[in-house]
Motif scaffolding. Structure first.
Motif, short mmCIF file in Angstrom:
data_model
loop_
_atom_site.label_atom_id
_atom_site.label_comp_id
_atom_site.label_asym_id
_atom_site.label_seq_id
_atom_site.Cartn_x
_atom_site.Cartn_y
_atom_site.Cartn_z
N ASP A 12 -67.47 13.08 35.49
CA ASP A 12 -66.75 13.27 36.75
C ASP A 12 -66.16 11.95 37.26
O ASP A 12 -65.09 11.92 37.86
CB ASP A 12 -67.68 13.86 37.81
CG ASP A 12 -67.92 15.35 37.60
OD1 ASP A 12 -67.18 15.96 36.80
OD2 ASP A 12 -68.84 15.90 38.24
N PHE A 16 -62.12 11.55 38.09
CA PHE A 16 -61.56 11.24 39.40
C PHE A 16 -61.30 9.75 39.61
O PHE A 16 -61.09 9.32 40.73
CB PHE A 16 -62.48 11.78 40.49
CG PHE A 16 -62.48 13.28 40.58
CD1 PHE A 16 -61.41 13.93 41.17
CD2 PHE A 16 -63.52 14.02 40.06
CE1 PHE A 16 -61.38 15.32 41.24
CE2 PHE A 16 -63.50 15.41 40.13
CZ PHE A 16 -62.43 16.06 40.72
N GLU A 106 -52.85 17.67 45.30
CA GLU A 106 -54.28 17.79 45.02
C GLU A 106 -54.47 18.04 43.52
O GLU A 106 -53.51 17.99 42.75
CB GLU A 106 -54.86 18.94 45.84
CG GLU A 106 -54.69 18.78 47.34
CD GLU A 106 -55.11 20.01 48.11
OE1 GLU A 106 -55.46 19.87 49.30
OE2 GLU A 106 -55.08 21.12 47.53
N ASP A 259 -69.14 9.42 44.73
CA ASP A 259 -67.91 8.89 44.18
C ASP A 259 -67.04 8.26 45.26
O ASP A 259 -66.85 8.83 46.33
CB ASP A 259 -67.14 10.01 43.47
CG ASP A 259 -66.15 9.46 42.46
OD1 ASP A 259 -65.90 8.24 42.48
OD2 ASP A 259 -65.65 10.24 41.65
N ASP A 289 -57.30 14.93 51.76
CA ASP A 289 -57.89 15.67 50.66
C ASP A 289 -59.33 16.01 51.02
O ASP A 289 -60.01 15.22 51.68
CB ASP A 289 -57.86 14.83 49.38
CG ASP A 289 -58.16 15.64 48.13
OD1 ASP A 289 -57.21 16.06 47.47
OD2 ASP A 289 -59.35 15.87 47.85
N GLN A 290 -59.80 17.16 50.60
CA GLN A 290 -61.17 17.56 50.91
C GLN A 290 -62.17 16.58 50.34
O GLN A 290 -63.20 16.28 50.95
CB GLN A 290 -61.44 18.96 50.39
CG GLN A 290 -62.84 19.48 50.67
CD GLN A 290 -63.15 19.55 52.16
OE1 GLN A 290 -62.27 19.83 52.96
NE2 GLN A 290 -64.41 19.30 52.52
N ARG A 291 -61.89 16.05 49.15
CA ARG A 291 -62.81 15.08 48.54
C ARG A 291 -62.85 13.79 49.34
O ARG A 291 -63.90 13.16 49.47
CB ARG A 291 -62.41 14.82 47.09
CG ARG A 291 -62.54 16.04 46.19
CD ARG A 291 -62.19 15.72 44.75
NE ARG A 291 -62.35 16.90 43.91
CZ ARG A 291 -61.39 17.76 43.63
NH1 ARG A 291 -60.17 17.58 44.15
NH2 ARG A 291 -61.61 18.82 42.87
N GLU A 294 -64.97 14.42 52.42
CA GLU A 294 -66.40 14.39 52.11
C GLU A 294 -66.89 12.96 51.93
O GLU A 294 -68.00 12.61 52.36
CB GLU A 294 -66.66 15.21 50.85
CG GLU A 294 -66.42 16.71 51.04
CD GLU A 294 -66.42 17.48 49.73
OE1 GLU A 294 -66.57 16.82 48.67
OE2 GLU A 294 -66.28 18.71 49.76
#
Length: 430
Positions: A12, A16, A106, A259, A289-291, A294
């Motif tokens: 991952d 990313f 995205e 991350d 962005d949702q990431r 978070e």
């Protein structure tokens, strides 16, 4: 448990890497030119820009030529997010109480899995990732519309037994993007690309050999492997072929709390930087962005003890069996309580003068250095804090500057270091 779960975290991180960079806002310049690692472009765009690649090749060594392989190709599929007002008219931005939304690309994680018996190779497996459109309401303020374009490609597996008595074989995995009729602009072509792609392989019935540190008998075989766009390393008993060259058995630092999309940076620095963003900047991060949202929530709520873990660790000093901890009053520089070493009381002769803790000195740096910052220290006054020796027997003198700078240095325990011949003792001072 899926065999690939053991390497999910490091995979991952590759997937990313560079996805969204600090300051994590869509409007920032560094987030307008994106996705540089592991990109396989459609063939039409590779004709427009020959510097781009439309395929990758992984070659690795198998100790044994009879096995069943499980191959997983992972990549990101881009999706265009447009911003609409309450009347579903496209707008430049959308404001809510918590976030500011801008148009943004995205990405969705895609996986292609296949199994193959080595005795049945070569094998060519086509895949197709469909497109689509989705609309999400943002309260009563408006909508976010996400559009994906279809992506097609192939995974080709071939095996070649190698000469000699060892029973080794060379496995080749070729991943190709063959999506037709793509855009002639890079931003558009990226929406039909395989982004940040990498390959995971598990083998039942044989083992992988390291290309970085092959056994002596396999050195020539390893040198003959031709890897293009990806490079394979061992990851436990699996193989990970990555667009970023790694060591064998890579792993995420256990201190990392999540991350930050930039594995070449330091978690502590990026976390502290994210904390300094203004309220308006954080609103845009949440809407980018949702990431990213978070990430921001995790950093803002990080307890002090977890932040302290990010400050640093020296891994090469660790041992398989941890030694008995030294007594609480044992100084770091003297774990054996050796009375012959004491930086706070040791002295060194400079021009016939014994210089040690508390001695006043004038700085004369640059005699053996080429540091441009030395010009700002020449002639400055300071006080010696400690006299130290390195493993080569060289002597170094720790100095705190006069004034507020020295107070800060003392508070943090971080000083300037000089060789004895870069100091001029102030006789009678200290």
């Amino acid at each position: 448990m899926n065999r690939f779960d053991a390497v999910q975290q490091i995979a991952d991180a590759l997937l990313f890497e560079g996805y969204v960079l600090y300051p994590y806002r869509a409007s920032d310049g560094k987030n307008r030119v994106r996705w540089q690692f592991g990109v396989l472009m459609p063939p039409d765009y590779c004709v427009v820009d020959p510097s781009e690649r439309g395929w990758s090749q992984t070659e690795c060594l198998l100790d044994g030529d009879a096995a069943v392989l499980s191959v997983r190709v992972r990549f990101l599929q881009a999706q265009r997010r447009t911003v609409l007002d309450a009347d579903e008219v496209e707008v430049a931005s959308l404001q809510t109480d918590q976030a500011t939304y801008l148009p943004w690309d995205e990405a969705v994680v895609r996986t292609v899995d296949l199994r193959a018996d080595l005795t049945e190779l070569p094998q060519l497996v086509p895949f197709r990732i469909p497109g689509g459109t989705e609309t999400e309401a943002v309260g009563t303020a408006g909508f976010l519309r996400r559009t994906r374009l279809p992506v097609t490609g192939t995974v080709a597996l071939t095996i070649k037994p190698l000469p000699g008595p060892y029973g080794a074989a060379r496995l080749r995995i070729r991943v190709e993007n063959n999506t037709p009729d793509s855009s002639s602009e890079r931003v558009g072509a990226l929406r039909q690309a395989l982004i940040a792609h990498h390959v995971l392989v598990a083998a039942e019935g044989c083992r992988f050999l390291s290309l970085l540190e092959p056994p002596e008998w396999a050195t020539a075989y390893a040198a003959g492997c031709d890897n293009v766009g990806l490079y394979p390393v061992l990851a436990g008993d699996l193989l990970l072929s990555s667009p970023i060259i790694l060591y064998d058995h890579p792993r995420i630092a256990p201190e990392s709390q999540g991350d930050l999309f930039d594995a070449t940076e330091i978690d502590e620095i990026l976390s502290l930087r994210a904390m300094t963003l203004t309220d308006d900047e954080k609103r845009e991060v949440r809407g980018t962005d949702q990431r990213a949202a978070e990430l921001l929530a995790r950093v803002d709520s990080m307890p002090p003890e977890l932040m302290d873990r990010l400050h640093g660790t020296i891994r090469y000093l660790r041992k398989v069996t941890e030694p008995e901890p030294p007594p609480p009053d044992t100084p770091w520089w003297d774990p054996g309580n050796d009375s012959t070493v004491s930086p706070e009381t040791d002295t060194v002769l400079v021009g016939g003068v014994a210089v040690g803790n508390g001695s006043r000195v004038r700085l004369r740096p640059g005699i053996r250095r080429a540091d441009a910052q030395d010009m700002f220290l020449t002639g400055r006054l300071g006080t010696v804090v400690a006299v130290l020796s390195d493993v080569d027997g060289e002597t170094h003198v720790a100095v705190a500057l006069d004034g507020e700078e020295g107070e800060i240095q003392r508070a943090h325990g971080r000083y300037l270091y000089f060789s004895p011949d870069e100091l001029e003792p102030l006789v009678g001072a200290g």
